[in-house]
Design a protein around this motif. Structure first.
Motif, short mmCIF file in Angstrom:
data_model
loop_
_atom_site.label_atom_id
_atom_site.label_comp_id
_atom_site.label_asym_id
_atom_site.label_seq_id
_atom_site.Cartn_x
_atom_site.Cartn_y
_atom_site.Cartn_z
N PHE A 89 0.88 -1.41 -0.04
CA PHE A 89 0.06 0.03 -0.04
C PHE A 89 0.68 1.18 -0.08
CE2 PHE A 89 -2.33 -3.50 2.04
CZ PHE A 89 -3.68 -3.14 1.45
N SER A 90 0.25 2.42 -0.66
CA SER A 90 0.88 3.80 -0.31
C SER A 90 0.91 3.89 1.09
CB SER A 90 0.29 4.65 -1.13
OG SER A 90 0.44 6.06 -0.73
N GLY A 91 2.23 4.30 1.61
CA GLY A 91 2.21 4.86 2.84
C GLY A 91 1.31 5.91 3.58
N LEU A 92 0.87 6.86 2.72
CA LEU A 92 -0.10 7.82 3.14
C LEU A 92 -1.51 7.08 3.16
CD1 LEU A 92 -0.66 10.64 4.10
CD2 LEU A 92 -0.60 11.30 1.92
N TYR A 93 -1.71 6.39 1.92
CA TYR A 93 -2.96 5.60 2.14
C TYR A 93 -3.32 4.64 3.15
CZ TYR A 93 -7.14 3.32 0.38
OH TYR A 93 -8.55 2.77 0.10
N PHE A 94 -2.20 3.96 3.65
CA PHE A 94 -2.18 3.07 4.78
C PHE A 94 -2.58 3.80 6.15
CE2 PHE A 94 -0.41 0.24 8.07
CZ PHE A 94 -0.67 -0.87 7.74
N ARG A 95 -1.93 4.87 6.11
CA ARG A 95 -2.08 5.75 7.46
C ARG A 95 -3.81 6.14 7.54
NH1 ARG A 95 -0.67 5.95 12.47
NH2 ARG A 95 0.65 7.95 12.93
N ASN A 96 -4.07 6.91 6.48
CA ASN A 96 -5.30 7.46 6.11
C ASN A 96 -6.57 6.40 6.38
OD1 ASN A 96 -4.81 9.87 5.79
ND2 ASN A 96 -4.77 9.87 3.53
N ALA A 97 -6.34 5.13 5.94
CA ALA A 97 -7.36 4.02 5.83
C ALA A 97 -7.33 3.64 7.33
CB ALA A 97 -6.54 3.05 5.03
N PHE A 98 -6.39 3.45 8.19
CA PHE A 98 -6.48 3.08 9.60
C PHE A 98 -7.32 4.22 10.09
CE2 PHE A 98 -4.00 -0.46 8.20
CZ PHE A 98 -4.40 -1.54 9.09
N ASN A 99 -6.98 5.38 10.03
CA ASN A 99 -7.42 6.72 10.77
C ASN A 99 -9.01 6.69 10.51
OD1 ASN A 99 -5.12 7.52 11.71
ND2 ASN A 99 -4.65 9.07 10.33
N VAL A 100 -9.63 6.15 9.47
CA VAL A 100 -10.97 6.07 9.01
C VAL A 100 -11.45 4.82 9.41
CG1 VAL A 100 -10.66 8.20 7.38
CG2 VAL A 100 -10.76 5.88 6.48
#
Length: 116
Positions: free
Chosen positions: A40-51
């Motif tokens: 996964f893209s690093g930023l997408y990975f972080r955003n996904a868990f955040n939501v």
């Protein structure tokens, strides 16, 4: 055609170029249970868990055939196929699973603040 509880199986670098939370939150809104991909893209990975969207990193994600009913254990890092085969994926730490279960970072923080 997405049904609540569906799992998306994707290719490598899923989410690349998706720097906004909405890219992940729309999948949560649709009821997607998880996204499985080799990476996964690093930023997408972080955003996904955040939501509150669960992502499973599985190098062998391409072995999952479209429409196959699977089961997974994110805490252990296993995806179970109907034929009995198990695919290894990166285990998700408990604090991230808690965040997903709470519905994301903000609902989790709100719950913590409300708990005496």
């Amino acid at each position: 055609q997405v049904q609540a509880g569906d799992v998306i199986v994707a290719g490598d670098a899923f989410g690349i170029g998706s720097s906004r939370e909405q890219a992940a939150s729309v999948l949560v809104h649709l009821g997607v249970a998880a996204v499985i991909a080799p990476g996964f893209s690093g930023l997408y990975f972080r955003n996904a868990f955040n939501v509150g969207l669960l992502l499973l990193t599985c190098p062998q994600a391409g072995r999952i055939v479209d429409g196959t009913a699977i089961e997974f254990d994110a805490r252990v890092g296993l995806i179970h196929l109907p034929d009995g085969e198990a695919l290894a994926c990166t285990a998700i730490p408990g604090f991230l699973l808690d965040m997903v279960q709470a519905g994301g970072l903000l609902p989790q923080l709100k719950k913590r603040l409300e708990t005496p």
